[in-house]
Design a protein around this motif. Sequence first.
Motif, mmCIF file in Angstrom:
data_model
loop_
_atom_site.group_PDB
_atom_site.id
_atom_site.type_symbol
_atom_site.label_atom_id
_atom_site.label_comp_id
_atom_site.label_asym_id
_atom_site.label_seq_id
_atom_site.Cartn_x
_atom_site.Cartn_y
_atom_site.Cartn_z
ATOM 1 N N LYS A 136 0.816 -1.214 0.000
ATOM 2 C CA LYS A 136 0.000 0.000 0.000
ATOM 3 C C LYS A 136 0.848 1.261 0.000
ATOM 4 O O LYS A 136 0.435 2.297 -0.523
ATOM 5 C CB LYS A 136 -0.923 -0.014 1.227
ATOM 6 N N LYS A 137 2.050 1.174 0.576
ATOM 7 C CA LYS A 137 2.906 2.363 0.672
ATOM 8 C C LYS A 137 3.399 2.846 -0.688
ATOM 9 O O LYS A 137 3.884 3.974 -0.800
ATOM 10 C CB LYS A 137 4.100 2.081 1.581
ATOM 11 N N VAL A 138 3.278 2.004 -1.732
ATOM 12 C CA VAL A 138 3.746 2.386 -3.065
ATOM 13 C C VAL A 138 3.022 3.646 -3.542
ATOM 14 O O VAL A 138 3.634 4.555 -4.107
ATOM 15 C CB VAL A 138 3.536 1.235 -4.074
ATOM 16 N N ARG A 139 1.726 3.715 -3.294
ATOM 17 C CA ARG A 139 0.957 4.887 -3.735
ATOM 18 C C ARG A 139 1.370 6.142 -2.980
ATOM 19 O O ARG A 139 1.282 7.253 -3.502
ATOM 20 C CB ARG A 139 -0.537 4.627 -3.550
ATOM 21 N N ARG A 140 1.794 5.958 -1.744
ATOM 22 C CA ARG A 140 2.208 7.112 -0.933
ATOM 23 C C ARG A 140 3.631 7.558 -1.282
ATOM 24 O O ARG A 140 3.905 8.752 -1.413
ATOM 25 C CB ARG A 140 2.125 6.746 0.550
ATOM 26 N N GLU A 141 4.517 6.591 -1.462
ATOM 27 C CA GLU A 141 5.929 6.911 -1.689
ATOM 28 C C GLU A 141 6.259 7.147 -3.156
ATOM 29 O O GLU A 141 7.334 7.675 -3.463
ATOM 30 C CB GLU A 141 6.806 5.777 -1.140
ATOM 31 N N LYS A 142 5.345 6.739 -4.065
ATOM 32 C CA LYS A 142 5.577 6.901 -5.501
ATOM 33 C C LYS A 142 6.871 6.218 -5.936
ATOM 34 O O LYS A 142 7.652 6.739 -6.729
ATOM 35 C CB LYS A 142 5.638 8.386 -5.887
ATOM 36 N N ARG A 150 16.643 -10.072 -14.228
ATOM 37 C CA ARG A 150 15.643 -9.239 -13.555
ATOM 38 C C ARG A 150 15.003 -8.236 -14.519
ATOM 39 O O ARG A 150 13.815 -7.943 -14.404
ATOM 40 C CB ARG A 150 16.270 -8.495 -12.375
ATOM 41 N N ASN A 151 15.789 -7.675 -15.415
ATOM 42 C CA ASN A 151 15.262 -6.711 -16.405
ATOM 43 C C ASN A 151 14.342 -5.686 -15.738
ATOM 44 O O ASN A 151 13.218 -5.433 -16.174
ATOM 45 C CB ASN A 151 14.503 -7.437 -17.520
ATOM 46 N N GLU A 152 14.862 -5.064 -14.684
ATOM 47 C CA GLU A 152 14.020 -4.195 -13.856
ATOM 48 C C GLU A 152 13.931 -2.763 -14.375
ATOM 49 O O GLU A 152 14.856 -2.252 -15.005
ATOM 50 C CB GLU A 152 14.554 -4.175 -12.418
ATOM 51 N N VAL A 153 12.808 -2.142 -14.066
ATOM 52 C CA VAL A 153 12.589 -0.722 -14.313
ATOM 53 C C VAL A 153 12.151 -0.107 -12.994
ATOM 54 O O VAL A 153 11.160 -0.540 -12.388
ATOM 55 C CB VAL A 153 11.516 -0.489 -15.391
ATOM 56 N N LEU A 154 12.886 0.885 -12.525
ATOM 57 C CA LEU A 154 12.567 1.556 -11.268
ATOM 58 C C LEU A 154 11.672 2.755 -11.564
ATOM 59 O O LEU A 154 12.069 3.671 -12.285
ATOM 60 C CB LEU A 154 13.848 2.010 -10.563
ATOM 61 N N ILE A 155 10.459 2.731 -11.011
ATOM 62 C CA ILE A 155 9.524 3.846 -11.152
ATOM 63 C C ILE A 155 9.739 4.790 -9.974
ATOM 64 O O ILE A 155 9.662 4.386 -8.813
ATOM 65 C CB ILE A 155 8.061 3.357 -11.162
ATOM 66 N N LEU A 156 10.011 6.063 -10.288
ATOM 67 C CA LEU A 156 10.353 7.050 -9.266
ATOM 68 C C LEU A 156 9.269 8.086 -9.008
ATOM 69 O O LEU A 156 9.282 8.759 -7.979
ATOM 70 C CB LEU A 156 11.649 7.771 -9.660
ATOM 71 N N ASP A 157 8.346 8.222 -9.946
ATOM 72 C CA ASP A 157 7.281 9.202 -9.733
ATOM 73 C C ASP A 157 6.118 8.909 -10.673
ATOM 74 O O ASP A 157 6.320 8.526 -11.828
ATOM 75 C CB ASP A 157 7.795 10.629 -9.981
ATOM 76 N N PHE A 158 4.908 9.092 -10.136
ATOM 77 C CA PHE A 158 3.695 8.926 -10.928
ATOM 78 C C PHE A 158 2.555 9.617 -10.194
ATOM 79 O O PHE A 158 2.677 9.995 -9.023
ATOM 80 C CB PHE A 158 3.381 7.440 -11.161
ATOM 81 N N GLN A 159 1.443 9.777 -10.892
ATOM 82 C CA GLN A 159 0.290 10.462 -10.307
ATOM 83 C C GLN A 159 -0.703 9.491 -9.682
ATOM 84 O O GLN A 159 -1.296 9.780 -8.631
ATOM 85 C CB GLN A 159 -0.423 11.300 -11.386
ATOM 86 N N ASP A 160 -0.896 8.346 -10.316
ATOM 87 C CA ASP A 160 -1.959 7.446 -9.861
ATOM 88 C C ASP A 160 -1.664 6.015 -10.298
ATOM 89 O O ASP A 160 -1.186 5.781 -11.418
ATOM 90 C CB ASP A 160 -3.306 7.911 -10.437
ATOM 91 N N LEU A 161 -1.932 5.072 -9.412
ATOM 92 C CA LEU A 161 -1.842 3.639 -9.720
ATOM 93 C C LEU A 161 -3.212 3.041 -9.436
ATOM 94 O O LEU A 161 -3.646 2.989 -8.285
ATOM 95 C CB LEU A 161 -0.773 2.967 -8.853
#
Length: 243
Positions: A116-122, A183-194
């Motif tokens: 749940k913290k993903v939406r808060r921490e972006k 892993r082929n990872e992509v780090l998401i650092l900012d967004f408006q809505d999930l």
Amino acid sequence: MSKPTLTELDSSFYPQVWEQQVFKDPQALLIAILEGRITSDPKAFTKQILANDAYQQWINFTVFGRYIQRSFAAFYQQSEDSFNMDIPALFRHELMRHAQYLPLDQILFVAGDIPKKVRREKLLTTTLNPATAVNGARTSKQHANKAILANTQETVVNQIRVAGKQVLGFAIRHNKRTSERTRNEVLILDFQDLRLVNEQSVEQSNTAISKGTVINDTIINGTAIQHAAIKSTATLLRCYELR
């Protein structure tokens, strides 16, 4: 200063051919893996995507390896330490300098429940590799079931579609000589809505076939095949839109 948008990846990488089957997009490939129609092979996917020019542009733009992502995540969770209070913000600011906007309709995957913290921490670590996500989700389920001594934990795989133009992140450059390369990872650092837009249960075949065994005394392609009965297993597939 405006940030550039990463080159479209999925449109250049798909369709893909796996085990004599053609998959037009990432979701089709994911469903086939979940249903057991093709082998979940992270290494094979990694080999294919490393040969893609668009993906090479993604990772060549990246100056950070996975150790940076791990360090950032560790700092971000140490809010109780007053000495480190400003470190996450400073670290994130530095990472943001190297982030780019993700292209619209890019598909990403995450194994297991999204905190749940993903939406808060972006902040969210994703993968382009559906096989890595599936294997990670199944491993997490096994560990969880061992911990509670019961087979009650669901296998959860998340598919995330970039649906907005303000999603910032970058591909993590992995060491090609270690297991991290898949892993082929992509780090998401900012967004408006999930936002969760769909949820479905995907059933896997109730039989597994492997070389060297027999099914109903039948030999396929000159190789004895054995019937290995397993319980029908389902994976909960959650589809999100990221803006």
